[in-house]
Each structure stands twice: as C-alpha cells, then as structure tokens.
Design a protein around this motif. Structure first.
Motif, PDB file in Angstrom:
ATOM      1  N   UNK A  63     -18.888  -9.431   1.935  1.00 54.63           N
ATOM      2  CA  UNK A  63     -17.654  -9.783   2.643  1.00 54.63           C
ATOM      3  C   UNK A  63     -17.866 -10.696   3.831  1.00 54.63           C
ATOM      4  N   UNK A  64     -18.967 -11.439   3.854  1.00 58.95           N
ATOM      5  CA  UNK A  64     -19.189 -12.370   4.955  1.00 58.95           C
ATOM      6  C   UNK A  64     -18.156 -13.491   4.872  1.00 58.95           C
ATOM      7  N   UNK A  65     -17.572 -13.814   6.001  1.00 61.99           N
ATOM      8  CA  UNK A  65     -16.529 -14.836   6.034  1.00 61.99           C
ATOM      9  C   UNK A  65     -17.124 -16.231   5.854  1.00 61.99           C
ATOM     10  N   UNK A  66     -16.328 -17.116   5.308  1.00 59.71           N
ATOM     11  CA  UNK A  66     -16.767 -18.502   5.158  1.00 59.71           C
ATOM     12  C   UNK A  66     -16.809 -19.173   6.528  1.00 59.71           C
ATOM     13  N   UNK A  67     -17.782 -20.044   6.700  1.00 56.24           N
ATOM     14  CA  UNK A  67     -17.956 -20.746   7.958  1.00 56.24           C
ATOM     15  C   UNK A  67     -17.774 -22.235   7.689  1.00 56.24           C
ATOM     16  N   UNK A  68     -17.067 -22.908   8.570  1.00 60.00           N
ATOM     17  CA  UNK A  68     -16.837 -24.340   8.406  1.00 60.00           C
ATOM     18  C   UNK A  68     -18.032 -25.110   8.922  1.00 60.00           C
ATOM     19  N   UNK A  69     -18.423 -26.135   8.176  1.00 59.60           N
ATOM     20  CA  UNK A  69     -19.558 -26.973   8.542  1.00 59.60           C
ATOM     21  C   UNK A  69     -19.175 -27.870   9.718  1.00 59.60           C
ATOM     22  N   UNK A  70     -19.872 -27.777  10.857  1.00 62.15           N
ATOM     23  CA  UNK A  70     -19.501 -28.595  12.022  1.00 62.15           C
ATOM     24  C   UNK A  70     -19.829 -30.073  11.852  1.00 62.15           C
ATOM     25  N   UNK A  71     -20.766 -30.425  10.980  1.00 60.60           N
ATOM     26  CA  UNK A  71     -21.102 -31.832  10.770  1.00 60.60           C
ATOM     27  C   UNK A  71     -19.923 -32.591  10.164  1.00 60.60           C
ATOM     28  N   UNK A  72     -19.243 -31.972   9.209  1.00 54.33           N
ATOM     29  CA  UNK A  72     -18.082 -32.603   8.593  1.00 54.33           C
ATOM     30  C   UNK A  72     -16.980 -32.813   9.635  1.00 54.33           C
ATOM     31  N   UNK A  73     -16.778 -31.824  10.491  1.00 55.11           N
ATOM     32  CA  UNK A  73     -15.756 -31.950  11.524  1.00 55.11           C
ATOM     33  C   UNK A  73     -16.080 -33.075  12.492  1.00 55.11           C
ATOM     34  N   UNK A  74     -17.350 -33.216  12.865  1.00 59.83           N
ATOM     35  CA  UNK A  74     -17.741 -34.294  13.773  1.00 59.83           C
ATOM     36  C   UNK A  74     -17.552 -35.666  13.123  1.00 59.83           C
ATOM     37  N   UNK A  75     -17.905 -35.787  11.842  1.00 64.48           N
ATOM     38  CA  UNK A  75     -17.732 -37.053  11.151  1.00 64.48           C
ATOM     39  C   UNK A  75     -16.256 -37.416  10.994  1.00 64.48           C
ATOM     40  N   UNK A  76     -15.427 -36.426  10.698  1.00 63.57           N
ATOM     41  CA  UNK A  76     -13.990 -36.686  10.537  1.00 63.57           C
ATOM     42  C   UNK A  76     -13.363 -37.031  11.886  1.00 63.57           C
ATOM     43  N   UNK A  77     -13.795 -36.394  12.955  1.00 63.21           N
ATOM     44  CA  UNK A  77     -13.284 -36.738  14.279  1.00 63.21           C
ATOM     45  C   UNK A  77     -13.620 -38.187  14.618  1.00 63.21           C
ATOM     46  N   UNK A  78     -14.838 -38.606  14.297  1.00 59.97           N
ATOM     47  CA  UNK A  78     -15.222 -40.001  14.498  1.00 59.97           C
ATOM     48  C   UNK A  78     -14.379 -40.925  13.629  1.00 59.97           C
ATOM     49  N   UNK A  79     -14.129 -40.544  12.389  1.00 59.62           N
ATOM     50  CA  UNK A  79     -13.311 -41.365  11.491  1.00 59.62           C
ATOM     51  C   UNK A  79     -11.874 -41.476  11.992  1.00 59.62           C
ATOM     52  N   UNK A  80     -11.343 -40.420  12.585  1.00 55.30           N
ATOM     53  CA  UNK A  80      -9.986 -40.458  13.129  1.00 55.30           C
ATOM     54  C   UNK A  80      -9.895 -41.448  14.282  1.00 55.30           C
ATOM     55  N   UNK A  81     -10.888 -41.423  15.169  1.00 55.85           N
ATOM     56  CA  UNK A  81     -10.882 -42.341  16.314  1.00 55.85           C
ATOM     57  C   UNK A  81     -11.024 -43.782  15.845  1.00 55.85           C
ATOM     58  N   UNK A  82     -11.928 -44.038  14.911  1.00 57.25           N
ATOM     59  CA  UNK A  82     -12.100 -45.393  14.386  1.00 57.25           C
ATOM     60  C   UNK A  82     -10.841 -45.836  13.642  1.00 57.25           C
ATOM     61  N   UNK A  83     -10.231 -44.938  12.879  1.00 57.03           N
ATOM     62  CA  UNK A  83      -8.998 -45.259  12.169  1.00 57.03           C
ATOM     63  C   UNK A  83      -7.855 -45.597  13.122  1.00 57.03           C
ATOM     64  N   UNK A  84      -7.773 -44.880  14.235  1.00 57.53           N
ATOM     65  CA  UNK A  84      -6.745 -45.185  15.230  1.00 57.53           C
ATOM     66  C   UNK A  84      -6.956 -46.578  15.809  1.00 57.53           C
ATOM     67  N   UNK A  85      -8.191 -46.909  16.113  1.00 59.73           N
ATOM     68  CA  UNK A  85      -8.491 -48.232  16.662  1.00 59.73           C
ATOM     69  C   UNK A  85      -8.190 -49.350  15.688  1.00 59.73           C
TER      70      UNK A  85
END
Length: 118
Positions: A63-85
């Motif tokens: 019953x261990x809960x799923x954990x979100x990969x922080x690398x994907x979140x960091x890459x998507x955050x970078x993609x959001x900033x670049x996409x905004x620019x």
C-alpha cells in the motif's frame, strides 16, 4: 475512471490546439501552438508518477503511495517559462506584422498584402 477523464481532456486540448493552428488568423495560430504546448506539459506531469516505493522517503511495504518524480516537474516548469516567453515574442511579432501590412490574415500575407474580393 480518472484516467479516462484525463485522457479525454488531453485529447480535447490537443484537438483544440490543432483546430486553432489551422485558422487564417495569426493570433489564433499562436494560441493554438501555446495550447498544444501546455497540453504536452500536462501530459508529461501526469505520466511522471513512479509506481514503486522510494526508499529515501520511507515508503515501505504494501500500500505504498505513488510518488511524483521531481525531475519531470522541474523540466515542465522550465518548459512553461520558455513557452510563455516564446508566446509573448510571437504575439509581439504578430503586432509588428499588423503594423507593417495592415492585416494578420495568413492568406492575404501570402499574397503580398493584396486584398481578395471573396
């Protein structure tokens, strides 16, 4: 059920972005590219879940809960900033095209600014 709703929303976002890209107005094309970019980011975030337990955090046993990969979140955050620019830059270029040609219709711009009597 949650996966179906998420897949449907992602499909609708990709369809809306594709629909907007196929329009004659440059602003709609820019927004279509932006929507597709954000839909791809949303897809990456939703797929970035690790199914196993992470030993560093102490998630052991059944019953261990799923954990979100922080690398994907960091890459998507970078993609959001670049996409905004890039979206802001594309909109400024669109405004400049309008100032120079008096239109943002792609067909008229392709004809060299000549108006069509349709």
């Amino acid at each position: 059920m949650t996966e179906f709703v998420l897949a449907t929303v992602l499909g609708l976002l990709f369809a809306l972005g594709t629909f907007l890209i196929l329009r004659r107005d440059i602003v709609r094309v820019v927004w279509g590219v932006s929507i597709i970019s954000q839909a791809a980011n949303m897809y990456l975030v939703t797929m970035g879940v690790m199914d196993g337990a992470v030993p560093v955090l102490g998630h052991h046993g059944e019953g261990a809960a799923s954990v979100t990969d922080p690398l994907v979140q960091a890459l998507v955050l970078t993609a959001i900033v670049i996409g905004f620019g890039t979206t802001a830059f594309a909109l400024v270029l669109t405004y400049r095209v309008y100032q120079e040609n008096g239109t943002i219709d792609l067909v008229q711009l392709g004809q060299g600014g000549e108006t069509d009597d349709v």
